[in-house]
Design an enzyme around this catalytic site. Structure first.
Site, PDB file in Angstrom:
ATOM      1  N   GLU A 140       1.994  -0.098  -4.920  1.00 11.83           N
ATOM      2  CA  GLU A 140       0.947   0.810  -5.365  1.00 11.83           C
ATOM      3  C   GLU A 140       1.594   2.133  -5.761  1.00 11.83           C
ATOM      4  O   GLU A 140       2.022   2.916  -4.905  1.00 11.83           O
ATOM      5  CB  GLU A 140      -0.085   1.054  -4.259  1.00 11.83           C
ATOM      6  CG  GLU A 140      -1.194   2.009  -4.703  1.00 11.83           C
ATOM      7  CD  GLU A 140      -2.053   2.524  -3.557  1.00 11.83           C
ATOM      8  OE1 GLU A 140      -3.124   3.079  -3.825  1.00 11.83           O
ATOM      9  OE2 GLU A 140      -1.632   2.381  -2.383  1.00 11.83           O
TER      10      GLU A 140
ATOM     11  N   ASP B 269       0.837  -1.186   0.000  1.00  7.90           N
ATOM     12  CA  ASP B 269       0.000   0.000   0.000  1.00  7.90           C
ATOM     13  C   ASP B 269       0.878   1.245   0.000  1.00  7.90           C
ATOM     14  O   ASP B 269       1.931   1.276   0.652  1.00  7.90           O
ATOM     15  CB  ASP B 269      -0.897  -0.027   1.248  1.00  7.90           C
ATOM     16  CG  ASP B 269      -1.896   1.103   1.286  1.00  7.90           C
ATOM     17  OD1 ASP B 269      -2.627   1.259   0.291  1.00  7.90           O
ATOM     18  OD2 ASP B 269      -1.949   1.805   2.307  1.00  7.90           O
TER      19      ASP B 269
END
Length: 627
Positions: free
Chosen positions: A370, A341
């Protein structure tokens, strides 16, 4: 002369195409009209912040309608490189720089980019050519089994098809504390469905203990959230998934934790005198950055329920990346890798340590990041990132492809589509490109069906978004556009990543409406069968796993491209008709000039024969050739 001076997408000018390995020689070529008096052409190559390297080009051919100059460059260092060309034209010093995506022009333009990556970088074989499926765990499938130790402050929907809560409570706070009770055993029950769909890898949104339904506010990295099941349930899921040819990667949220966590414990759930917020002597306190203890602290994007961590704090780094730490613990329990993330908010040193920890468990373990932009030249917090040159990420979530596909399918700008695809392929190392996570929607974006056929969300609020669905006419048109988008998603370089329910026709605007439950019993069965067909075709040729990209023809209403596998001497040619009218292709004409022989159809619509391909509106065909 219509011949470009330079084109970085064309191997007649830059060979090999794209990013290159450290110590891999490459050739750069310029072409000038015969009437130009050119002397001293020079390649100027440099890494940002370092001295320029000058490589002279020599005349190699003057027999055609232009003079050809070439040079070889052997990169000694990994990292981002920039380059341009210098020359003397009619006695004046001139420069060749980039105009648009790839063409070299005199004087006015941008620098060209060359990415040089580690000579040993490779994509694990199991991931290439596969199909990924993203699951938001609370909303995919519930087994119906009771789970122990579930906190009592959670609201559980009785109706699987309810709209998730989106309004603030009486205190004006959106709690994210409503659940639909999807769980790991529910996912396990649906493994046969996923196998039939062609899935080879499941990407799970966060599954660790957390007190918000999205679970990006980690409460404890060491255990599965009790509503999802137990640690053993996860191990069992991985074992059963493997029997179906499916691996599982986890979502790692390491830039912040939850305020309601064993580490921070702002609300006292874990004891009155535990955690960084409640105990100034807590060994967790130095994980966080307090400006006025305890009430003022750094948090993710200013959200007080998500306190930032100092990733390079030795104790935190050791906890996550150390031997037997969180990363390795869950790999030992069956995970095949991690998706990180907000990777651009993780420091380089932390990513270096993370990579070492994951790869210590085997070179087949994968690390995705990400990153919403071009990850090869990304800057964050004033630092040029080095995600994709080796030693950090294997690959990234491919937002640039997503936007390129959507804009092309919806609006038809072929040049922008081609340029966007080729730019990423030129900038990214091929091992990274071969395993790019190619999605059309995610838990952070609108559902693809809504994006293609619905009203633009604009600045409309959640009340506007909540119960807004496509009209029957919009839905039919949206499915047609979605099928075109999925053809591109499945056959462009990288790995198609299906966001759960997209294949079943699920709609939805932004969070939380893009996170509705999978519509079991209400699926679009035709779209599911279409997805299965794409999966079978994708797995039928190695060209889709590792083939290079060759655009043959691309216009507003059609796209013809090939995936060329030089290792296995095979090319898969995709014909996409995204118009409202039928079209017939003469294969000999379309493939004129290509060294493609012994054609065979993988997907041959009705009324086609060996030399023609007739496509209905919003239809496609696939032909495989020997090369």
């Amino acid at each position: 002369m219509n011949t470009p001076i330079f084109d970085c997408f064309d191997t007649n000018y830059k060979s090999p195409f794209g990013a290159i390995r450290q110590f891999q020689p490459s050739t750069f070529t310029l072409r000038f009209p015969k009437g130009w008096y050119v002397t001293d052409p020079t390649l100027v190559m440099f890494r940002p912040g370092e001295k320029e390297r000058f490589v002279p080009l020599a005349l190699t051919d003057s027999s055609a309608d232009c003079n050809v100059f070439s040079c070889n460059f052997n990169p000694q260092h990994t990292g981002l490189h920039h380059y341009y060309f210098s020359l003397t034209l009619d006695g004046n010093r001139r420069y060749i720089k980039r105009s648009g995506a790839s063409l070299g022009v005199l004087d006015n333009g941008e620098l060209f980019q060359l990415t040089v990556f580690d000579k040993d970088m490779a994509a694990p074989e199991w991931i290439k050519g596969g199909i990924m499926y993203q699951i938001f765990p609370d909303r995919f499938c519930r087994s119906g089994e009771e789970h122990e130790n579930v906190p009592t402050d959670r609201i559980i929907h009785s109706d699987w098809y309810d709209t998730p809560y989106y309004r603030p409570d009486e205190k004006g706070v959106i709690r994210n504390n409503d659940y639909f009770a999807g769980d790991l055993k529910g996912i396990q029950q649906k493994l046969p469905y996923l196998e039939e769909l062609g899935v080879t890898c499941i990407y799970l949104n966060p599954i660790f203990e957390s007190h918000e339904n999205h679970r990006y506010s980690t409460a404890c990295y060491e255990h599965i959230d009790p509503m999802l099941g137990t640690d053993e349930d996860f191990s069992n899921l991985c074992k059963e998934a493997e029997k179906h040819g499916i691996n599982i990667i986890l979502d790692g949220v390491f830039s912040h934790t939850g305020a309601d966590s064993i580490y921070f414990n702002k609300f006292g759930r874990y004891g009155e005198h535990e955690g960084a917020y409640r105990d100034c002597n807590s060994h967790y306190k130095n994980w966080y950055c307090f400006s006025r203890y305890p009430i003022e602290y750094e948090s993710w994007w200013g959200i007080s329920t998500l306190p930032n961590v100092n990733e390079n704090n030795p104790e935190y780094t050791g906890y996550i990346c150390g031997e037997g730490g969180i990363l390795q613990r869950w790999i030992d329990r069956g995970a095949k890798g991690w998706r990180l993330d907000v990777a651009d908010e993780l420091p380089d040193d932390f990513l270096d340590n993370l990579n070492k920890a994951v790869k210590a468990k085997g070179s087949d373990k994968v690390i995705y990041g990400e990153v919403w932009e071009d990850a090869s030249n990304k800057e964050s917090y004033g630092i040029r990132r080095r995600y994709l040159i080796g030693g950090q990420l294997d690959s990234v979530m491919n937002y640039p492809f997503k936007e390129a596909i959507i804009n092309y399918v919806k609006y038809g700008n072929a040049d922008s589509f081609r340029d966007a695809i080729m730019t990423i392929l030129e900038h990214y190392p091929k091992p990274s490109a071969d395993m790019l996570m190619n999605f059309l929607s995610t838990h952070d974006t609108e559902r693809i069906l809504t994006r293609l056929a619905g009203e633009e969300v604009g600045w409309n609020n959640r009340e506007w978004q909540a119960e807004r669905y496509l009209t029957p006419e919009q839905y039919v048109y949206g499915i047609s556009l979605l099928k075109c988008a999925m053809v591109l998603q499945f056959f462009l370089p990288g790995i198609p990543c299906i966001y759960y329910g997209d294949e079943a026709g699920l709609e939805g605007y932004k969070d939380p409406f893009n996170r509705r439950c999978y519509p079991w019993g209400r699926e679009n069965l035709d779209l599911i069968e279409f997805t299965k067909e794409l999966s079978k075709i994708r797995k039928s040729s190695k060209a889709f796993a590792q083939g290079e990209m060759d655009f043959i023809r691309c216009s507003e209403n059609e796209c013809i491209f090939a995936r060329v596998d030089k290792i296995n001497r095979e090319a898969a040619v995709i014909f996409l008709n995204k118009s409202k009218y039928s079209v017939t292709y003469d294969l000999n004409e379309c493939l004129k000039g290509k060294n493609y022989t012994a054609r065979r159809f993988i997907r041959k619509p009705h009324e086609s024969d060996d030399d023609t391909l007739k496509l209905s509106p919003f239809d496609y065909g696939v032909v495989v050739c020997d090369i």
